[in-house]
Write an enzyme that holds these catalytic residues in place. Structure first.
Site, PDB file in Angstrom:
ATOM      1  N   SER A  86       0.937  -0.644  -0.256  1.00 48.65           N
ATOM      2  CA  SER A  86      -0.098   0.233  -0.334  1.00 48.65           C
ATOM      3  C   SER A  86       0.857   1.077  -0.039  1.00 48.65           C
ATOM      4  O   SER A  86       2.202   1.617  -0.572  1.00 48.65           O
ATOM      5  CB  SER A  86      -1.087  -0.066   0.748  1.00 48.65           C
ATOM      6  OG  SER A  86      -1.929   0.416   1.315  1.00 48.65           O
ATOM      7  N   HIS A 195      -8.203   0.670  -0.307  1.00 50.62           N
ATOM      8  CA  HIS A 195      -8.109  -0.955  -1.465  1.00 50.62           C
ATOM      9  C   HIS A 195      -9.386  -1.362  -1.825  1.00 50.62           C
ATOM     10  O   HIS A 195      -9.976  -2.278  -1.692  1.00 50.62           O
ATOM     11  CB  HIS A 195      -7.298  -1.726  -0.778  1.00 50.62           C
ATOM     12  CG  HIS A 195      -6.086  -1.027  -0.438  1.00 50.62           C
ATOM     13  ND1 HIS A 195      -5.081  -1.157  -1.535  1.00 50.62           N
ATOM     14  CD2 HIS A 195      -5.689  -1.146   0.391  1.00 50.62           C
ATOM     15  CE1 HIS A 195      -3.577  -0.317  -1.143  1.00 50.62           C
ATOM     16  NE2 HIS A 195      -4.093  -0.622   0.341  1.00 50.62           N
TER      17      HIS A 195
END
Length: 311
Positions: A86, A195
């Site tokens: 991430s 996400h």
């Protein structure tokens, strides 16, 4: 045999983690560069109070990871491959030299701002262990409404799946998972629904701004968050940095791909040891270390020995 550096993402942050970095000229140089780029002391971003902000968290993660990366480089240790989870992908992009540190700081700050603006409250993330991706998706779908959306997100391991969405819907999924055989089901220390498609607009804005940044040819492969493919072009890295925030991170696949390409030593940059734990579980034949858990000195000694034996 290859050495991989791993860079953690949001949720691993710790108060005053920058003050706990080792004393080294390379650390001081990174902290000074960050302070100049941000136009305020970098230490302002890692207090307990500051870390309630996604912006501060992501800045602190980038600075912490890059500082230790630069210490390794100063000591003559360079990875053969990099992967970041991430927000950690920005550190990985710096490590493979696809983007400069100052530009990465600018973009990670914008990333955090856009995420906070999109969802200032009422949203977050959770994690379920002991259930596979299909089961978690079915649970999320059963609790999904347009008013209170929730999605299965990152696949960190075959039996560790994260969730993203509204707090109300997350509570429902976590409660159902807890009574349906999950080993654990809990909230993460993340206050944005990362996400999943809720952040499509954030990705679009990031892509537009990243197109104005100069990217260079990576000197080593960079593992793509969204596809787990090893990227070797600047445009591919640029796209992953833009769009990983609105797509699941396929971390388990990344670990497997790195191992298939000969990686046998994984070293996780600070903070934390989340990625180290995942690597140990997924890849028992490889050695996985965390700078926070094992200490920089021990990691350096093992990295030198590994590089010497496999040069």
């Amino acid at each position: 045999m290859k050495l991989a550096f791993l860079f953690p993402g949001q949720g691993t942050q710790k108060p005053n983690m920058l003050q706990k970095l080792p004393e080294h000229p390379a650390v001081e140089a990174v902290l000074q560069e960050a302070t100049e780029a941000l136009r305020e002391s970098v230490y302002n971003f890692n207090s307990n109070e500051a870390l309630t902000s996604t912006v501060s968290v992501q800045i602190s993660l980038l600075v912490s990871s890059v500082a230790i990366l630069k210490v390794f480089e100063a000591e003559g240790i360079y990875p053969h491959i990099v992967a970041g989870h991430s927000a950690g992908a920005y550190s990985a992009a710096v490590a493979c030299r696809a983007i400069g540190f100052a530009d990465a700081l600018k973009m990670i700050k914008l990333r955090g701002q856009l995420m906070e603006q999109a969802f200032p409250s009422g949203y977050g993330m959770g994690v379920i262990t002991g259930m596979d991706e299909k089961t978690v998706k079915e649970l999320a779908n059963s609790c999904f409404t347009v008013a209170e959306p929730v999605y299965a997100a990152n696949v960190n391991a075959p039996d560790q799946i994260t969730l993203a969405g509204s707090i109300t819907a997350l509570h429902k999924v976590i409660d159902r998972a807890s009574t349906s055989g999950a080993r654990t089901a809990e909230f993460l220390n993340v206050n944005i629904p990362s996400h999943c498609s809720l952040l499509n607009s954030v990705s679009s804005s990031l892509h537009e701004e990243l197109s104005k940044i100069k990217f260079r040819q990576p000197v080593i492969p960079y593992a793509c968050n969204r596809t787990a493919r090893l990227l070797r072009s600047p445009e591919q890295v640029r796209e992953d940095l833009a769009f990983n925030v609105s797509h699941p991170v396929m971390w388990h696949n990344i670990s497997s791909i790195l191992c298939e390409h000969g990686t046998r030593l994984f070293i996780e940059m600070p903070p934390g040891n989340v990625l180290t734990s995942l690597s140990k579980k997924a890849l028992p034949g490889a050695r996985s270390l965390s700078v926070d858990e094992n200490g920089f000195g021990n990691c350096l000694v093992l990295a030198r020995r590994f590089c010497s034996e496999h040069s």
